[in-house]
Scaffold this active site. Sequence first.
Site, PDB file in Angstrom:
ATOM      1  N   ASP A  94      42.106  33.731  44.828  1.00 26.71           N
ATOM      2  CA  ASP A  94      42.863  34.955  44.551  1.00 26.71           C
ATOM      3  C   ASP A  94      41.991  36.015  43.911  1.00 26.71           C
ATOM      4  O   ASP A  94      41.201  35.723  43.005  1.00 26.71           O
ATOM      5  CB  ASP A  94      43.991  34.644  43.551  1.00 26.71           C
ATOM      6  CG  ASP A  94      45.346  34.520  44.213  1.00 26.71           C
ATOM      7  OD1 ASP A  94      45.497  34.951  45.377  1.00 26.71           O
ATOM      8  OD2 ASP A  94      46.253  33.979  43.565  1.00 26.71           O
TER       9      ASP A  94
ATOM     10  N   GLU B 185      56.208  35.198  49.487  1.00 30.80           N
ATOM     11  CA  GLU B 185      56.729  34.539  48.279  1.00 30.80           C
ATOM     12  C   GLU B 185      58.132  35.037  47.928  1.00 30.80           C
ATOM     13  O   GLU B 185      58.410  36.247  47.937  1.00 30.80           O
ATOM     14  CB  GLU B 185      55.794  34.788  47.084  1.00 30.80           C
ATOM     15  CG  GLU B 185      56.348  34.171  45.804  1.00 30.80           C
ATOM     16  CD  GLU B 185      55.344  34.033  44.671  1.00 30.80           C
ATOM     17  OE1 GLU B 185      54.168  34.405  44.837  1.00 30.80           O
ATOM     18  OE2 GLU B 185      55.758  33.535  43.605  1.00 30.80           O
TER      19      GLU B 185
END
Length: 276
Positions: free
Chosen positions: A90, A189
């Site tokens: 990330d 998500e």
Amino acid sequence: MSSHREAAIRRLTTPEIAARKGGEPIVCLTAYTAPMAEILDEACDLLLVGDSVGMVLHGLPNTVGVTLEMMILHGQAVMRASRRALVVVDMPFGTYEGAPEAAYANAARILKETGCQAVKVEAGPTVPATIAYLVQRGIPVVGHVGLRPQAVNVDGAFRAKGRCEDEWASVIAEARATAEAGAFSIVVEGVAEALAREVTTAVPVPTIGIGASAGCDGQILVTDDMLGMFEWTPKFVRRYASLKSDIAAAVGAYASDVRARRFPAKAETYFAKAKA
Ligand code: KIV
């Protein structure tokens, strides 16, 4: 302790993951440490060194405080201990939302210093241009749409998206723009099932769901959530183990053995050799 360098390394590649669109579901989990990466590697197609590391391992209240240095350190550990899964790291908050040149310098550092194969960015409305900039310069990118944890201070809380249809258009548009910019996969998500299915149909690259129903091309969970390391987990997590209570029981047993002088026993003790 075994050496992680002994076994041959043959990792899944970004085109191999991209080719799984609509095919065999992509199995993904988060990994932050070498021992965990070694365990997960065999079963997973993709290991994400997620910025959730800030909350899971460092006790931060959200992911905003995570730094590039933290991601690089955890990325290096995961790369050392894995050999089969594609590893994605990330990009933390503040390292890619400004000028694309700065995002490129930060992403290049992640790839060079960890050896990982791709970075992930949360794809808000301004980010697709940066994704294109990175991909055109040799940096594979995974996008992240729907609930974007790095935007918690704008949203006010971690809240599932798309339960009302008026939220759908912006999420679908962000996913489309992310794919058009060249992302080879997109994490979706915290969205309602119908929206997850719309997004998955709208983009030509695989979607990887977390709290986004079975309508995605793959699934990811935070490993510590599914292993039961926390008292509370979100609705979408299935617990496959109860490590927190197992660890508490083991530590309690150790403490009472030490207090009662049952540990160490003879079998756990070195003795001087008899003189020859
Ligand atoms: O940081 C992370 O762990 C993530 C997953 C929730 C997808 O981005």
